[in-house]
Design a protein around this motif. Sequence first.
Motif, short mmCIF file in Angstrom:
data_model
loop_
_atom_site.label_atom_id
_atom_site.label_comp_id
_atom_site.label_asym_id
_atom_site.label_seq_id
_atom_site.Cartn_x
_atom_site.Cartn_y
_atom_site.Cartn_z
N LEU A 182 0.86 -1.19 0.00
CA LEU A 182 0.00 0.00 0.00
C LEU A 182 0.89 1.24 0.00
O LEU A 182 1.84 1.32 0.78
N VAL A 183 0.58 2.17 -0.89
CA VAL A 183 1.26 3.47 -0.86
C VAL A 183 0.22 4.50 -0.43
O VAL A 183 -0.89 4.54 -0.98
N LEU A 184 0.57 5.30 0.56
CA LEU A 184 -0.37 6.29 1.08
C LEU A 184 0.14 7.69 0.72
O LEU A 184 1.35 7.96 0.82
N PRO A 185 -0.75 8.58 0.27
CA PRO A 185 -0.29 9.88 -0.24
C PRO A 185 0.08 10.86 0.86
O PRO A 185 -0.68 11.06 1.81
N ALA A 186 1.25 11.48 0.72
CA ALA A 186 1.74 12.43 1.73
C ALA A 186 1.65 13.86 1.20
O ALA A 186 1.89 14.10 0.01
N THR A 187 1.36 14.79 2.09
CA THR A 187 1.37 16.22 1.75
C THR A 187 2.81 16.69 1.55
O THR A 187 3.76 16.05 1.98
N THR A 188 2.96 17.87 0.95
CA THR A 188 4.26 18.55 0.96
C THR A 188 4.22 19.61 2.06
O THR A 188 3.18 19.85 2.67
N GLN A 189 5.38 20.25 2.26
CA GLN A 189 5.52 21.17 3.38
C GLN A 189 4.54 22.34 3.30
O GLN A 189 4.16 22.87 4.33
N ILE A 190 4.13 22.75 2.12
CA ILE A 190 3.24 23.92 2.08
C ILE A 190 1.79 23.53 2.35
O ILE A 190 0.90 24.38 2.31
N GLU A 191 1.55 22.23 2.64
CA GLU A 191 0.18 21.76 2.87
C GLU A 191 -0.10 21.38 4.32
O GLU A 191 -1.20 20.88 4.62
N VAL A 210 14.17 27.88 15.47
CA VAL A 210 13.12 26.91 15.19
C VAL A 210 12.07 27.66 14.35
O VAL A 210 11.52 28.67 14.80
N GLY A 211 11.82 27.16 13.14
CA GLY A 211 10.94 27.90 12.22
C GLY A 211 9.49 27.44 12.32
O GLY A 211 9.20 26.27 12.57
N TRP A 212 8.61 28.39 12.12
CA TRP A 212 7.18 28.07 12.05
C TRP A 212 6.86 27.73 10.60
O TRP A 212 7.39 28.35 9.67
N ASN A 213 5.99 26.76 10.38
CA ASN A 213 5.57 26.46 9.02
C ASN A 213 4.05 26.47 8.94
O ASN A 213 3.38 25.52 9.36
N GLU A 214 3.54 27.57 8.41
CA GLU A 214 2.10 27.72 8.25
C GLU A 214 1.68 27.08 6.93
O GLU A 214 2.34 27.31 5.91
N PRO A 215 0.64 26.25 6.93
CA PRO A 215 0.21 25.70 5.64
C PRO A 215 -0.29 26.81 4.72
O PRO A 215 -1.01 27.71 5.16
N ALA A 216 0.11 26.75 3.47
CA ALA A 216 -0.29 27.80 2.51
C ALA A 216 -1.50 27.37 1.70
O ALA A 216 -2.32 28.18 1.32
N ILE A 217 -1.57 26.07 1.41
CA ILE A 217 -2.70 25.56 0.62
C ILE A 217 -3.25 24.31 1.32
O ILE A 217 -2.59 23.73 2.18
N ALA A 218 -4.45 23.92 0.93
CA ALA A 218 -5.05 22.69 1.47
C ALA A 218 -4.31 21.48 0.91
O ALA A 218 -3.71 21.56 -0.17
N PRO A 219 -4.32 20.34 1.62
CA PRO A 219 -3.67 19.14 1.10
C PRO A 219 -4.18 18.82 -0.31
O PRO A 219 -5.39 18.89 -0.56
N LEU A 220 -3.28 18.50 -1.21
CA LEU A 220 -3.70 18.16 -2.57
C LEU A 220 -4.29 16.75 -2.58
O LEU A 220 -3.79 15.84 -1.90
#
Length: 694
Positions: free
Chosen positions: A435-444, A457-467
């Motif tokens: 089984l391969v499960l789909p992963a988001t990228t960092q902007i998601e 330590v950096g904050w990473n705010e999601p920019a777009i919804a998960p594709l």
Amino acid sequence: MTALDEPAGHVQVPDTRVVHGTCHHDCPDSCGWHVTVRGGVAVQLRGNPAHPFSLGELCPKVNRFLDRVYSPQRILTPLRRTGPKGSGELTPVSWDEALGEIGERFRAIIDRHGPAAILPWVSAGNQSSLALLFGERFWNRLGASTTSGALCGHVAKVGAASTNGTGKSLDPSELRHSKLILLWGTNTRLTNRHLWPVIEAARTEGAQVVVIDPIRTITAESADWFVQPLPGTDVALMLAMMHVLVRDGHVDRAYVDAHTVGFDALVAHVAEWTPQRAADVCGLDVADVERLAHLYGTIRPTGIRTLIGAEHHEHGAMFFRALTCLPALVGDWQHRGGGFSRSVGIWNDALTDDAALMGGHLSEGRRRSLPMVHMGRWLTDLSLDPPVQALVVVGGNPLVTVPNAELIRRGLERDDLFTVVHEQFLTDTARYADLVLPATTQIEALDVVPSWGHLHVGWNEPAIAPLGESVSNSELHRRLATAMGYTEPELHVDDLTAIAQLLPDVDLELMRKEGWVRAPYPDDGRPFGDGSFPTASGRVELTSASLVAAGHPALPTFAPASESPAGDPALAARFPFTLLTPKQHTRFLNSSYSHLPKHGPLEGEPYVEMVAADAARLGLLDGQPARVWNERGEVLVPVRVSERLREGVVAVPWGWWHDQHRGGGSANSLTNDALTDWGEGVAYSSTLVAVAPA
Ligand SMILES: Nc1nc2c(c(=O)[nH]1)N[C@H]1C(S)=C(S)[C@@H](COP(=O)(O)OP(=O)(O)OC[C@H]3O[C@@H](n4cnc5c(=O)[nH]c(N)nc54)[C@H](O)[C@@H]3O)O[C@H]1N2
Ligand SMILES: Nc1nc2c(c(=O)[nH]1)N[C@H]1C(S)=C(S)[C@@H](COP(=O)(O)OP(=O)(O)OC[C@H]3O[C@@H](n4cnc5c(=O)[nH]c(N)nc54)[C@H](O)[C@@H]3O)O[C@H]1N2
Ligand code: SF4
Ligand SMILES: [Mo]
């Protein structure tokens, strides 16, 4: 869809927003970025000019990050295998079906073999905290096996800690105060590019830069002086430097008397390590050994900078053990810009409560651990009790990144092994998954990113919804918990709650607004400015009782690798070349990117690099196909004749996938999966190969 295309039928929405985030790659720079989003689509990703370390610049890989996000090759639904393992034949299934199957298979394996037969293999494809650590709550609750050691960084830490009692070191940005900078086994301009301006700044103040590396890298090309020892011989060079420091009176006796133990024993030990002896072992001119020792003995402060290259040898821990004795002998920790600098991730410990994030209390007993590096060995060892029956790979592509890859392939081919891979792309490893499960990228996805190359330590705010149906690593583990019927609230908390548990004393609203928070570090720039070290003796341990108790030499000691020309002449008669597999490409980050059309093809194809004298001896011309092999595997690659190496040393660049090599395989089909002397790291570079025309 490309970055600038709008989705079909999409009407232009006037609202454009800029979201700030942090690069997730396993790279010391942890750059800050700005993502411009229009109508839910990321249309631009650029460096954040306000970021304290990256200052607005990214790199040739991540400048095109949106190509990765919106790549037509992205995996956007769960996939189930339909063809033989390795074929990459898969068909989309729903998350419910995929999770149902995982629950069923896991329960059957637990009934028959116990939970230790299930193993998560988590690598740093995304080194953000939630991505890397939150899943441990689930695996602790399940009681799965875990991995010990690491592919990267751990050996440097334990090697340094055996001398200093801690892996803590100089903030690399402090090198701007150094007058001599030794870049020892690190290719700064390629692998840590945002540190280079700091080094240039020190240079304009008069600092000299020396690179010590078996390859004439782009960093070596930019140095004031380049020293090229044979691979795996640096400890001999360090011992000779100590010899000269003692001989020529460059030891800071007051500092040594107050802050070290074992000096007299060290003096006796290095008496035999004449510059001539080291020159013979390292393949250097004796004058160069003398010159290096003289520079080091006379220029204060000296900043020694190193990362991972020298760790990837059988005696990788000893390299760091010996190296960390040097600053104490010359008293460099007293001076701003003096000492040695490796990963500084450890300074974040003052802010981050990793244990809270990982939920160790959810584990009922000790989890079995298997060395991360020995993946091929444990996957093929059915006599293990219990054998590994399920493998879950998260954020890693071990068929490309772990040594002795052909043995791993044999393990992944096992019919009775249930393999799940959480990925963005159909990697070489994912092709073997059930089984391969789909992963988001960092902007998601929301996350925070502790750096190991600077103190933020950096904050990473999601920019777009998960594709598509992709999910973040934390969401994956929440879903796995649901699939197993686990109801503990810790397993189901949302990302923001988990971040608050990780960073208990940080004002998260402020961090979110500013984009980062800085880890505490001494104001005067000196990590050991008070002269105390957290060893058993409270001093720098030139002799170490704890190493002796663990079966290692008390003093820094040179030994050739077992798999090296000096360590095994009989093997070297059959496989006469030492193989290096460094990071070589500006457009690759480890195994990520070589398959993308605007990254991989621009780097050409993988090759074996050697000097003209070796090529001539083998009857090989530049560009001619060659076979590179040993008992573990082989690759077919064209020859690149260069003047960057020593005779007897060849290099195959690393990061390419198997189908990008003629005839399959990759650099790690050849590499040695022996563990390092201590720390359970990888001896990638203690590898011998033969080369011949293909
Ligand atoms: N021969 C040789 N081998 C080496 C090295 C070497 O110098 N020579 N270097 C070693 C070093 S230093 C390291 S650190 C390792 C790196 O080894 P890995 O960590 O295995 O390699 P990466 O390419 O960084 O990441 C692996 C995968 O993570 C996926 N990924 C990215 N983000 C996410 C995410 O959010 N979720 C999930 N589930 N997946 C994600 C990417 O698509 C990628 O396929 O390789 C080591 N291997
Ligand atoms: N462009 C790019 N940047 C990267 C990465 C990437 O894949 N691509 N990967 C990232 C990761 S995960 C990491 S860990 C860092 C690693 O960053 P570095 O440690 O700087 O990179 P490496 O290529 O692993 O090794 C550095 C150098 O060590 C040398 N070396 C090998 N053996 C020896 C030895 O015995 N003695 C000495 N003195 N030198 C030796 C190699 O020739 C190489 O030039 O880079 C990060 N940055
Ligand atoms: S890969 Fe490294 S240099 Fe490139 S953007 Fe990410 S952190 Fe910066
Ligand atoms: Mo790494």
